[in-house]
Design an enzyme around this catalytic site. Structure first.
Site, mmCIF file in Angstrom:
data_model
loop_
_atom_site.group_PDB
_atom_site.id
_atom_site.type_symbol
_atom_site.label_atom_id
_atom_site.label_comp_id
_atom_site.label_asym_id
_atom_site.label_seq_id
_atom_site.Cartn_x
_atom_site.Cartn_y
_atom_site.Cartn_z
ATOM 1 N N LYS A 11 20.859 28.029 7.771
ATOM 2 C CA LYS A 11 20.232 29.316 7.428
ATOM 3 C C LYS A 11 21.079 30.025 6.386
ATOM 4 O O LYS A 11 22.250 29.716 6.156
ATOM 5 C CB LYS A 11 20.078 30.199 8.669
ATOM 6 C CG LYS A 11 21.378 30.547 9.403
ATOM 7 C CD LYS A 11 22.187 31.698 8.792
ATOM 8 C CE LYS A 11 23.506 31.936 9.511
ATOM 9 N NZ LYS A 11 24.377 32.910 8.821
ATOM 10 N N GLY A 95 31.948 26.079 9.169
ATOM 11 C CA GLY A 95 32.642 27.294 8.756
ATOM 12 C C GLY A 95 32.176 27.834 7.430
ATOM 13 O O GLY A 95 32.936 28.457 6.688
ATOM 14 N N GLY A 97 29.184 29.756 6.972
ATOM 15 C CA GLY A 97 28.257 30.882 7.022
ATOM 16 C C GLY A 97 26.813 30.445 7.004
ATOM 17 O O GLY A 97 25.919 31.248 6.736
ATOM 18 N N GLY A 99 25.422 28.696 9.730
ATOM 19 C CA GLY A 99 24.929 28.565 11.098
ATOM 20 C C GLY A 99 24.814 27.152 11.597
ATOM 21 O O GLY A 99 24.053 26.898 12.539
ATOM 22 N N GLY A 100 25.548 26.207 11.006
ATOM 23 C CA GLY A 100 25.404 24.808 11.399
ATOM 24 C C GLY A 100 25.687 24.563 12.866
ATOM 25 O O GLY A 100 24.939 23.857 13.542
ATOM 26 N N SER A 102 25.601 26.759 15.414
ATOM 27 C CA SER A 102 24.576 27.412 16.232
ATOM 28 C C SER A 102 23.263 26.644 16.180
ATOM 29 O O SER A 102 22.567 26.514 17.191
ATOM 30 C CB SER A 102 24.351 28.848 15.747
ATOM 31 O OG SER A 102 25.487 29.652 15.993
ATOM 32 N N ASP A 135 23.678 33.253 16.370
ATOM 33 C CA ASP A 135 22.510 32.752 15.646
ATOM 34 C C ASP A 135 21.652 31.793 16.468
ATOM 35 O O ASP A 135 20.586 31.374 16.009
ATOM 36 C CB ASP A 135 22.947 32.026 14.364
ATOM 37 C CG ASP A 135 23.570 32.964 13.351
ATOM 38 O OD1 ASP A 135 23.142 34.130 13.287
ATOM 39 O OD2 ASP A 135 24.486 32.524 12.630
#
Length: 289
Positions: A11, A95, A97, A99-100, A102, A135
């Site tokens: 995302k 790391g 940002g 959302g991998g 989540s 997320d």
């Protein structure tokens, strides 16, 4: 033995307001969330015991991995009749940002719900997922939307850009706790993110949207700010850091301009991704005999 396959998508944050720092250390936020085509691939089989393998061997597969945490959470609160092995072809940078982690956790819950025929609703899965990451509820719902509160409360909204999205990872992680600690909450922004995304055209977003976490990241990592400037120079209508970084994205009106930016970052040695206008993720879980 049958294998089940599914994709776990990343995302980006369309703006991010940090409204308040709570006594718990968490933060009240507002942000828009939409999908990109950067994805990890899951391959799942029945197994005598839980197993997790990752194509990126630098990523731990122990109890610190969100896939393992999601598996343990499902087993604890729902129970399992069988156990499963997970093989994950990892493409989304960690790391970043995006959302991998989540997204991986959310897909793990959805896969177990299907394979165990547990019959849990999305809202029930979200109740489990809240403890795993802010997320996770967004990825369980599988629709773009506006996230508020601690980021768990998702209001579905038609905000997936009808434009090309170029996402570029600068090859280093950004520490989410550190970035939030160094930001300055502001409860009184001139424009709400929801209002801008739903009422304004994309060519106005650059002037009205903000990511309050950019300032602390740019102060520590000058390269991230430079990449944002480069996105605009390449012709992006909008350029912004996603979440707490370190990834930067640009939204482009024309395909050839977006493709040029995407290819240019690749030539410089940076991992990058190109997402089509009005992209919709394939949230299916498919059986492969």
């Amino acid at each position: 033995m049958s294998m089940w396959i599914a994709n776990s998508y990343g995302k980006i944050n369309l703006g991010l307001h940090v409204l308040e720092r709570l006594p718990t250390g968490y933060h009240r936020i507002e942000t828009g969330l939409c999908f990109i085509e950067w994805k990890d691939r899951f391959e799942v089989k029945e197994s005598e015991s839980y197993q997790l393998t990752m194509s990126d061997e630098t990523i731990p597969t122990d109890s610190s991995n969100l896939i393992t945490k999601a598996y343990d959470t499902f087993e604890k609160y729902v129970g399992l009749n069988n156990h499963y092995s997970f093989n994950v072809i990892k493409n989304i940078p960690a790391g970043a940002g995006l959302g991998g982690g989540s997204s991986n956790a959310a897909l793990t819950l959805r896969i177990l719900n299907k394979l165990e025929d547990a019959g849990l609703s999305d809202n029930e899965l979200i109740d489990f997922g809240r403890t795993l990451g802010a997320d996770v509820p967004f990825f369980i719902k599988g629709k773009p939307g506006i996230a508020t509160g601690l980021g768990h409360d998702i209001e579905p909204a038609d905000i997936q850009p009808d434009a090309w999205i170029v996402v570029m990872y600068p090859n280093f992680e950004s520490s989410t706790p550190e970035v939030y600690q160094n930001c300055t909450p502001n409860p009184d922004h001139d424009f709400s993110i929801k209002g801008v995304l739903l009422e304004e055209e994309i060519d106005q977003w650059q002037f009205l949207l903000e990511n309050d976490l950019e300032a602390p990241v740019f102060a520590k990592h000058e390269l991230v700010g430079n990449i944002k400037d480069q996105m605009l120079e390449f012709g992006a209508e909008v350029a912004m850091m996603s979440g707490s970084g370190s990834t930067v994205y640009g939204i482009f009106d024309q395909d050839f301009v977006a493709i040029n930016a995407y290819e240019s970052f690749h030539k410089l040695g940076f991992p990058a991704n190109l997402t089509r206008p009005e992209f919709e993720p394939d949230n299916g879980i498919y059986r492969k005999d």
